[in-house]
Enzyme design. Structure first.
Site, PDB file in Angstrom:
ATOM      1  N   LYS A  70      25.165 -59.065  37.434  1.00 28.74           N
ATOM      2  CA  LYS A  70      24.780 -57.772  37.586  1.00 28.74           C
ATOM      3  C   LYS A  70      23.027 -57.905  37.543  1.00 28.74           C
ATOM      4  O   LYS A  70      22.557 -56.947  38.431  1.00 28.74           O
ATOM      5  CB  LYS A  70      24.687 -56.973  35.988  1.00 28.74           C
ATOM      6  N   THR A  72      21.696 -60.351  39.408  1.00 25.86           N
ATOM      7  CA  THR A  72      21.594 -60.876  40.666  1.00 25.86           C
ATOM      8  C   THR A  72      21.843 -59.774  41.464  1.00 25.86           C
ATOM      9  O   THR A  72      21.165 -59.527  42.675  1.00 25.86           O
ATOM     10  CB  THR A  72      22.712 -61.768  40.681  1.00 25.86           C
ATOM     11  N   ARG A  93      14.495 -56.786  32.447  1.00 29.78           N
ATOM     12  CA  ARG A  93      14.193 -57.248  31.256  1.00 29.78           C
ATOM     13  C   ARG A  93      13.848 -58.806  31.242  1.00 29.78           C
ATOM     14  O   ARG A  93      13.955 -59.726  32.192  1.00 29.78           O
ATOM     15  CB  ARG A  93      15.404 -57.125  30.253  1.00 29.78           C
ATOM     16  N   LYS A 104      24.554 -68.780  27.828  1.00 29.89           N
ATOM     17  CA  LYS A 104      24.470 -67.668  29.119  1.00 29.89           C
ATOM     18  C   LYS A 104      23.514 -68.146  30.240  1.00 29.89           C
ATOM     19  O   LYS A 104      23.555 -67.776  31.290  1.00 29.89           O
ATOM     20  CB  LYS A 104      24.284 -66.193  28.393  1.00 29.89           C
ATOM     21  N   ALA A 272      21.548 -55.935  24.307  1.00 28.42           N
ATOM     22  CA  ALA A 272      22.358 -54.758  24.379  1.00 28.42           C
ATOM     23  C   ALA A 272      23.351 -54.706  23.248  1.00 28.42           C
ATOM     24  O   ALA A 272      24.042 -53.538  23.054  1.00 28.42           O
ATOM     25  CB  ALA A 272      22.885 -54.473  25.819  1.00 28.42           C
ATOM     26  N   PHE A 300      24.500 -55.939  29.439  1.00 27.02           N
ATOM     27  CA  PHE A 300      25.942 -56.079  29.358  1.00 27.02           C
ATOM     28  C   PHE A 300      26.682 -54.847  29.835  1.00 27.02           C
ATOM     29  O   PHE A 300      26.087 -54.589  30.887  1.00 27.02           O
ATOM     30  CB  PHE A 300      26.134 -56.360  27.731  1.00 27.02           C
ATOM     31  N   PHE A 380      32.492 -63.325  45.727  1.00 24.04           N
ATOM     32  CA  PHE A 380      32.660 -64.753  45.591  1.00 24.04           C
ATOM     33  C   PHE A 380      33.498 -65.157  46.547  1.00 24.04           C
ATOM     34  O   PHE A 380      34.283 -64.434  47.199  1.00 24.04           O
ATOM     35  CB  PHE A 380      33.418 -64.971  44.098  1.00 24.04           C
ATOM     36  N   TRP A 408      23.859 -63.294  46.811  1.00 22.55           N
ATOM     37  CA  TRP A 408      23.871 -64.477  46.140  1.00 22.55           C
ATOM     38  C   TRP A 408      23.776 -65.582  47.264  1.00 22.55           C
ATOM     39  O   TRP A 408      22.789 -66.286  47.395  1.00 22.55           O
ATOM     40  CB  TRP A 408      25.192 -65.080  45.493  1.00 22.55           C
TER      41      TRP A 408
END
Length: 554
Positions: A70, A72, A93, A104, A272, A300, A380, A408
């Site tokens: 998210k 990214t 954030r 994470k 969150a 999240f 991906f 990405w």
């Protein structure tokens, strides 16, 4: 050829000086305080007349170990908007050291869609979280000192609700005993540690509109009950000035850049799943003043961060989103549809079809607020054209455009199609509709969250929570917004229940009033306010060379 790691890509990128980024953002020399070459603090309020840009909120499906990317996508979208000629500013954030050192990882994006300098942002970023930790623990020390020095307020040591904090996952500190050194070492009592990003001070910093509001909110913090079961606040202790003083720099938003030079304002970082999950009101307002498009994110999935953004942050922000972007991946949707984690690179249209229900629930939830929605399919290499097409066809039944994003690998060039879709969505008319009314009671608000956003039946209050609500109603605290502390992995309060379950209840075991933040936290299931480290924490793979080069951060 081996793909370079995120940190290697970031270290190979030549960054622009922060003064240049400030100029790109439209900040004057007097409005930026450099913190070294590539970081800065924004000195508010901004001078002169400023615009009010479009607000784009990025959220996602329920996260899985497969990853959704998210942040990214958010960063890539900001770069993509700049690529198509729109003046975009990011509002993100700050990372917590808990996930950075744990499982994470950091929160600076990945590949060619990163904010930089990524090492500095992930480690001690401009000292904000250290200031919050220090301010929080100073208040905790002042509470215990008040009791030691005569206890004029008759604080009951058994009913102190304000916890100490630390910005690292440390399960050994969840429950502890302090004051065990005799008469000179304080009153022995049980104490608890939360992670800094779950603290009320973090929420206050992120919801405060200026220094005056920050002090007023600190004064409203309920720290304990006295022997008559009446609340004791920071105002009663008369220490709000000292606490606010420790946050005088932390309240200023931070300015950095993406690898492509897009201005990024990064400030605040409440989790969150146990807090409200949004960056600061000050950062988002500043991005709106500086950009045609302010692109922000909520933590999240849409059931947590986005709901809290829309029902807790928006009333303070005074601006509703012009578009919501829902991030999903083929891999994560197949996991929600029952495919094994080890097999996610294998095409499986049946599993994907089943997993789409999770995406559909979040689309419906966001459309309930009457805001345009765009789905971003984060790419991906294992994705197939058939899988992408299945997602896009599914979204058509909701009149939602689903666009593949490949930020990405390609940065802003990989998100120009998404950027065009977001611009189209943001130009549509909106008629924002809050989920609940301000005068609804706590149970009604929680029930509306469960039935509308999660798709469940309702809430079940455990006896302790029922007793708390009766007491809080007598104090006039029964109409506060609700901040659900719930697992991020499922729409339910059971982490392993994936997909889009139905006919379930959310069990609330306790409530925590956060009067300074202005909401009531509802603790559900087995959610913890101090996480633990995994068996193989990321810290085991981190290193720094003798010449200062860092590796192992992701």
């Amino acid at each position: 050829m081996t793909q370079p790691k995120d940190i290697e890509i970031a270290q190979q990128t030549e960054l622009r000086k922060i003064s240049e980024i400030a100029e790109t953002a439209g900040l004057t020399e007097d409005e930026i305080e450099p913190y070294g070459r590539y970081k800065g603090k924004i000195d508010l309020p901004l001078t002169g007349k400023r615009q009010s840009g479009k607000l784009v909120l990025v959220t996602s499906i329920n996260p899985t170990p497969a990853g959704e990317g998210k942040t990214t996508v958010t960063i890539g979208l900001g770069d993509g908007l700049r690529k198509i000629g729109k003046r975009a500013v990011l509002a993100l954030r700050e990372p917590s050291l808990g996930p950075v050192m744990g499982m994470k990882g950091g929160a600076t994006g990945g590949g060619y869609a990163q904010v930089a300098p990524m090492e500095d942002i992930n480690l001690h970023f401009n000292g904000d979280f250290h200031a919050l930790t220090t301010a929080n623990n100073t208040l905790a020390a002042l509470i215990d000192n008040h009791i030691q020095q005569g206890n004029e307020l008759h604080i009951d040591p058994r009913r102190i609700s304000f916890h100490r904090v630390l910005d690292i996952n440390d399960r050994a500190l969840r429950n502890t005993v302090i004051g065990m050194g005799g008469p000179t070492s304080g009153t022995p009592r049980e104490d608890h540690f939360d992670i800094t990003v779950a603290s009320e001070l973090m929420a206050i910093l992120c919801l405060a509109t200026d220094l005056h509001d920050l002090k007023a909110r600190i004064n409203r913090i309920v720290v304990a009950e006295n022997y008559d079961r009446q609340p004791v606040t920071v105002a009663d202790l008369q220490v709000s000035g000292a606490i606010a003083l420790l946050l005088k720099e932390a309240i200023k938003p931070n300015l950095v850049q993406t690898l492509e030079g897009t201005p990024a304002i990064i400030h605040g970082g409440p989790f969150a799943n146990i807090a409200h999950g949004c960056n600061s009101v000050l950062a988002t307002r500043t991005a709106l003043q500086l950009g045609e498009y302010a692109v922000t994110e909520a933590g999240f999935g849409a059931d947590l961060g986005a709901e809290k953004f829309l029902d807790i942050k928006v009333p303070v922000l005074g601006k509703t989103p012009d578009a919501v972007v829902l991030v999903a991946t083929v891999r994560a949707l197949k996991l929600h549809g029952g495919q094994a984690l080890a097999d996610l690179t294998t095409p499986d249209l049946d599993a994907l079809q089943k997993g789409l229900a999770n995406l559909g629930k979040h689309i419906e939830s966001m459309q309930r607020y009457q805001v345009p929605v765009v789905v971003a399919i984060n790419a991906f290499t294992s994705d197939t054209p058939e899988e992408i097409k299945l997602i896009q066809n599914y979204c058509q039944q909701f009149n939602v455009e689903a666009v593949e994003a490949d930020e990405w690998a390609h940065g802003g060039d990989g998100t120009t199609e998404l950027a065009h879709a977001v611009v189209r969505a943001a130009q549509q008319p909106t008629d924002f509709k809050p989920l609940y009314e301000a005068d609804d009671d706590i149970v009604t608000k929680a029930t509306k969250i469960v039935t509308t956003i999660y798709g469940g039946r309702g809430v079940v209050l455990e006896p302790h929570a029922k007793a708390q609500l009766r007491r809080y109603a007598k104090r006039g605290w029964d109409k506060l917004p609700v901040c659900m502390a719930k697992t991020q992995y499922s729409l339910t309060d059971r982490p392993k229940q994936l997909g889009a379950p139905k006919d379930f209840d959310i069990h609330i075991r306790a409530f925590e009033p956060r009067l300074g933040a202005g909401f009531m936290v509802a603790l559900t299931g087995s959610i913890l306010t101090m996480p633990g480290l995994p068996k193989h924490p990321a810290a085991l793979d981190m290193a720094i060379t003798d010449d200062g080069k860092i590796s192992g951060i992701f």
